[in-house]
Design a protein around this motif. Structure first.
Motif, PDB file in Angstrom:
ATOM      1  N   SER A 124       0.823  -1.209   0.000  1.00 46.89           N
ATOM      2  CA  SER A 124       0.000   0.000   0.000  1.00 46.89           C
ATOM      3  C   SER A 124       0.859   1.263   0.000  1.00 46.89           C
ATOM      4  CB  SER A 124      -0.972  -0.007   1.188  1.00 46.89           C
ATOM      5  OG  SER A 124      -0.271  -0.055   2.400  1.00 46.89           O
ATOM      6  N   SER A 125       2.149   1.128   0.262  1.00 44.33           N
ATOM      7  CA  SER A 125       3.046   2.288   0.207  1.00 44.33           C
ATOM      8  C   SER A 125       3.210   2.807  -1.218  1.00 44.33           C
ATOM      9  CB  SER A 125       4.435   1.932   0.741  1.00 44.33           C
ATOM     10  OG  SER A 125       4.378   1.621   2.097  1.00 44.33           O
ATOM     11  N   HIS A 126       3.149   1.907  -2.167  1.00 43.56           N
ATOM     12  CA  HIS A 126       3.316   2.270  -3.575  1.00 43.56           C
ATOM     13  C   HIS A 126       2.242   1.560  -4.402  1.00 43.56           C
ATOM     14  CE1 HIS A 126       7.119   4.151  -2.588  1.00 43.56           C
ATOM     15  NE2 HIS A 126       7.429   3.063  -1.904  1.00 43.56           N
ATOM     16  N   PRO A 127       0.987   2.021  -4.261  1.00 43.57           N
ATOM     17  CA  PRO A 127      -0.090   1.357  -5.000  1.00 43.57           C
ATOM     18  C   PRO A 127       0.171   1.409  -6.506  1.00 43.57           C
ATOM     19  CG  PRO A 127      -0.878   3.381  -3.927  1.00 43.57           C
ATOM     20  CD  PRO A 127       0.553   3.189  -3.528  1.00 43.57           C
ATOM     21  N   GLY A 128      -0.059   0.298  -7.147  1.00 47.25           N
ATOM     22  CA  GLY A 128       0.148   0.238  -8.588  1.00 47.25           C
ATOM     23  C   GLY A 128       1.562  -0.119  -9.001  1.00 47.25           C
ATOM     24  N   ALA A 129       2.515  -0.082  -8.071  1.00 42.69           N
ATOM     25  CA  ALA A 129       3.892  -0.457  -8.401  1.00 42.69           C
ATOM     26  C   ALA A 129       3.948  -1.968  -8.624  1.00 42.69           C
ATOM     27  CB  ALA A 129       4.841  -0.061  -7.284  1.00 42.69           C
ATOM     28  N   ARG A 130       4.698  -2.372  -9.604  1.00 44.63           N
ATOM     29  CA  ARG A 130       4.807  -3.798  -9.898  1.00 44.63           C
ATOM     30  C   ARG A 130       5.769  -4.454  -8.899  1.00 44.63           C
ATOM     31  NH1 ARG A 130       7.021  -6.636 -15.318  1.00 44.63           N
ATOM     32  NH2 ARG A 130       6.225  -8.699 -14.815  1.00 44.63           N
ATOM     33  N   PRO A 131       5.286  -5.437  -8.134  1.00 39.76           N
ATOM     34  CA  PRO A 131       6.181  -6.111  -7.184  1.00 39.76           C
ATOM     35  C   PRO A 131       7.206  -6.973  -7.912  1.00 39.76           C
ATOM     36  CG  PRO A 131       4.042  -7.194  -7.211  1.00 39.76           C
ATOM     37  CD  PRO A 131       3.929  -5.981  -8.099  1.00 39.76           C
ATOM     38  N   LEU A 132       8.330  -7.196  -7.252  1.00 40.11           N
ATOM     39  CA  LEU A 132       9.385  -8.024  -7.828  1.00 40.11           C
ATOM     40  C   LEU A 132       8.960  -9.482  -7.918  1.00 40.11           C
ATOM     41  CD1 LEU A 132      12.376  -6.525  -5.829  1.00 40.11           C
ATOM     42  CD2 LEU A 132      11.882  -6.168  -8.257  1.00 40.11           C
ATOM     43  N   GLY A 133       8.254  -9.949  -6.894  1.00 41.10           N
ATOM     44  CA  GLY A 133       7.927 -11.368  -6.811  1.00 41.10           C
ATOM     45  C   GLY A 133       9.130 -12.148  -6.303  1.00 41.10           C
ATOM     46  N   PRO A 134       8.910 -13.348  -5.788  1.00 42.03           N
ATOM     47  CA  PRO A 134       9.992 -14.119  -5.156  1.00 42.03           C
ATOM     48  C   PRO A 134      11.185 -14.424  -6.062  1.00 42.03           C
ATOM     49  CG  PRO A 134       7.874 -15.024  -4.536  1.00 42.03           C
ATOM     50  CD  PRO A 134       7.604 -13.992  -5.598  1.00 42.03           C
ATOM     51  N   LEU A 135      10.967 -14.795  -7.322  1.00 32.90           N
ATOM     52  CA  LEU A 135      12.091 -15.179  -8.181  1.00 32.90           C
ATOM     53  C   LEU A 135      12.974 -13.985  -8.539  1.00 32.90           C
ATOM     54  CD1 LEU A 135      10.399 -17.790 -10.547  1.00 32.90           C
ATOM     55  CD2 LEU A 135      11.864 -18.192  -8.560  1.00 32.90           C
ATOM     56  N   GLN A 136      12.374 -12.879  -8.956  1.00 30.28           N
ATOM     57  CA  GLN A 136      13.143 -11.674  -9.275  1.00 30.28           C
ATOM     58  C   GLN A 136      13.817 -11.126  -8.020  1.00 30.28           C
ATOM     59  OE1 GLN A 136      14.249 -10.431 -11.870  1.00 30.28           O
ATOM     60  NE2 GLN A 136      14.367  -8.228 -11.803  1.00 30.28           N
ATOM     61  N   PHE A 137      13.122 -11.182  -6.892  1.00 28.29           N
ATOM     62  CA  PHE A 137      13.698 -10.726  -5.626  1.00 28.29           C
ATOM     63  C   PHE A 137      14.971 -11.518  -5.312  1.00 28.29           C
ATOM     64  CE2 PHE A 137      14.378 -10.876  -1.104  1.00 28.29           C
ATOM     65  CZ  PHE A 137      14.231  -9.559  -0.718  1.00 28.29           C
ATOM     66  N   ALA A 141      18.637 -10.063  -4.921  1.00 28.86           N
ATOM     67  CA  ALA A 141      19.305 -10.222  -3.621  1.00 28.86           C
ATOM     68  C   ALA A 141      20.706 -10.808  -3.796  1.00 28.86           C
ATOM     69  CB  ALA A 141      18.463 -11.088  -2.691  1.00 28.86           C
ATOM     70  N   LYS A 142      20.849 -11.721  -4.734  1.00 28.97           N
ATOM     71  CA  LYS A 142      22.172 -12.319  -4.995  1.00 28.97           C
ATOM     72  C   LYS A 142      23.145 -11.284  -5.548  1.00 28.97           C
ATOM     73  CE  LYS A 142      20.474 -16.993  -5.501  1.00 28.97           C
ATOM     74  NZ  LYS A 142      20.158 -18.094  -6.416  1.00 28.97           N
ATOM     75  N   LEU A 143      22.644 -10.304  -6.304  1.00 30.70           N
ATOM     76  CA  LEU A 143      23.505  -9.232  -6.812  1.00 30.70           C
ATOM     77  C   LEU A 143      24.040  -8.362  -5.671  1.00 30.70           C
ATOM     78  CD1 LEU A 143      21.500  -7.984  -9.935  1.00 30.70           C
ATOM     79  CD2 LEU A 143      23.530  -9.463  -9.894  1.00 30.70           C
ATOM     80  N   GLY A 144      23.278  -8.249  -4.619  1.00 31.03           N
ATOM     81  CA  GLY A 144      23.683  -7.430  -3.473  1.00 31.03           C
ATOM     82  C   GLY A 144      24.326  -8.222  -2.367  1.00 31.03           C
ATOM     83  N   LYS A 145      24.879  -9.369  -2.683  1.00 31.10           N
ATOM     84  CA  LYS A 145      25.366 -10.302  -1.664  1.00 31.10           C
ATOM     85  C   LYS A 145      26.462  -9.764  -0.747  1.00 31.10           C
ATOM     86  CE  LYS A 145      28.418 -12.521  -4.926  1.00 31.10           C
ATOM     87  NZ  LYS A 145      28.603 -13.644  -5.778  1.00 31.10           N
ATOM     88  N   SER A 146      27.105  -8.662  -1.108  1.00 26.25           N
ATOM     89  CA  SER A 146      28.131  -8.113  -0.212  1.00 26.25           C
ATOM     90  C   SER A 146      27.508  -7.371   0.972  1.00 26.25           C
ATOM     91  CB  SER A 146      29.054  -7.170  -0.977  1.00 26.25           C
ATOM     92  OG  SER A 146      28.309  -6.080  -1.486  1.00 26.25           O
ATOM     93  N   ALA A 147      26.200  -7.149   0.921  1.00 31.95           N
ATOM     94  CA  ALA A 147      25.486  -6.470   2.008  1.00 31.95           C
ATOM     95  C   ALA A 147      24.411  -7.405   2.557  1.00 31.95           C
ATOM     96  CB  ALA A 147      24.829  -5.185   1.478  1.00 31.95           C
ATOM     97  N   ASP A 148      23.957  -7.124   3.775  1.00 27.51           N
ATOM     98  CA  ASP A 148      22.816  -7.849   4.318  1.00 27.51           C
ATOM     99  C   ASP A 148      21.564  -7.337   3.616  1.00 27.51           C
ATOM    100  OD1 ASP A 148      23.984  -9.564   6.317  1.00 27.51           O
ATOM    101  OD2 ASP A 148      24.399  -7.769   7.489  1.00 27.51           O
ATOM    102  N   ILE A 149      20.692  -8.252   3.215  1.00 27.36           N
ATOM    103  CA  ILE A 149      19.478  -7.900   2.487  1.00 27.36           C
ATOM    104  C   ILE A 149      18.284  -7.921   3.434  1.00 27.36           C
ATOM    105  CG2 ILE A 149      17.904  -8.526   0.598  1.00 27.36           C
ATOM    106  CD1 ILE A 149      20.689  -7.652  -0.381  1.00 27.36           C
ATOM    107  N   ILE A 150      17.535  -6.820   3.421  1.00 24.73           N
ATOM    108  CA  ILE A 150      16.293  -6.724   4.179  1.00 24.73           C
ATOM    109  C   ILE A 150      15.154  -6.662   3.161  1.00 24.73           C
ATOM    110  CG2 ILE A 150      14.942  -5.381   5.852  1.00 24.73           C
ATOM    111  CD1 ILE A 150      17.546  -6.556   7.031  1.00 24.73           C
ATOM    112  N   ALA A 151      14.216  -7.589   3.260  1.00 26.43           N
ATOM    113  CA  ALA A 151      13.072  -7.640   2.349  1.00 26.43           C
ATOM    114  C   ALA A 151      12.037  -6.609   2.781  1.00 26.43           C
ATOM    115  CB  ALA A 151      12.453  -9.033   2.361  1.00 26.43           C
ATOM    116  N   LEU A 152      11.523  -5.876   1.810  1.00 19.73           N
ATOM    117  CA  LEU A 152      10.551  -4.820   2.080  1.00 19.73           C
ATOM    118  C   LEU A 152       9.505  -4.835   0.981  1.00 19.73           C
ATOM    119  CD1 LEU A 152       9.747  -2.224   3.675  1.00 19.73           C
ATOM    120  CD2 LEU A 152      11.381  -0.982   2.254  1.00 19.73           C
ATOM    121  N   GLY A 153       8.300  -4.474   1.348  1.00 20.19           N
ATOM    122  CA  GLY A 153       7.217  -4.384   0.376  1.00 20.19           C
ATOM    123  C   GLY A 153       6.190  -5.477   0.581  1.00 20.19           C
ATOM    124  N   GLY A 154       5.112  -5.151   1.292  1.00 13.80           N
ATOM    125  CA  GLY A 154       4.061  -6.132   1.546  1.00 13.80           C
ATOM    126  C   GLY A 154       4.482  -7.215   2.523  1.00 13.80           C
TER     127      GLY A 154
END
Length: 182
Positions: A124-137, A141-154
């Protein structure tokens, strides 16, 4: 950056939608959670006054508090860190919001310790925004592996339990902590 305790797994993003329940929501968090203080809608004096109230609660509850903004302001306001896309080394905990591969590549040069990757699900923070979904997420997340990943959005406690701890460090939310949703 040395911390007195490990990086939290649960994060609350402050938001005007909390209304008068914002401070109570922070108090209701499990001890040693994290808070990202945003409240961009407030004038500087009001924002700093609200930050001071949040800071007192965070110190009492053992929460880590990040200021959405620049490092200099975070230092002056006694935050534990800052939440911003920036570059360079810092003495504070540095987190950054990211939404795609281009943003991840850009912020990685600044060596943030934490990446808030969103939106995983509809939010609801970004109505109409297309979510990444689990596979794209997971791919991002693997691209950002040098940092800790925090999941956000719904996100909620239930949805966080469905994600692999090998991919994410924790989760953040707004609505999951609002009184009607808590």
């Amino acid at each position: 950056m040395p911390r007195s305790h490990p990086l939290p797994k649960i994060w609350l993003m402050t938001d005007a939608r909390f209304g008068d329940d914002q401070l109570r929501a922070i108090q209701r968090l499990p001890s040693r959670s994290g808070v990202v203080f945003r409240h961009y809608h407030l004038a500087t004096q009001q924002r700093r006054a609200m930050f001071a109230k949040v800071l007192r609660i965070c110190r009492r509850r053992g929460h880590l508090l990040l200021l959405a903004g620049d490092e200099r302001t975070a230092l002056r306001w006694h935050a534990d860190g800052f939440h911003q896309r920036s570059r360079g080394q810092t003495a504070l905990l540095h987190s950054a919001p990211v939404h795609n591969a281009r943003e991840i590549a850009s912020v990685k040069r600044g060596n943030p310790e934490v990446l808030f990757l969103s939106p995983l699900f509809d939010t609801s923070s970004h109505p109409g925004a297309r979510p990444l979904g689990p596979l794209q997420f997971q791919r991002l997340a693997k691209l950002g592996k040098s940092a800790d990943i925090i999941a956000l959005g719904g996100m909620s406690r239930q949805s966080a339990q469905m994600l692999s701890p090998r991919i994410i460090h924790g989760w953040a939310a707004i609505d999951a902590f609002r009184k009607k949703s808590a």
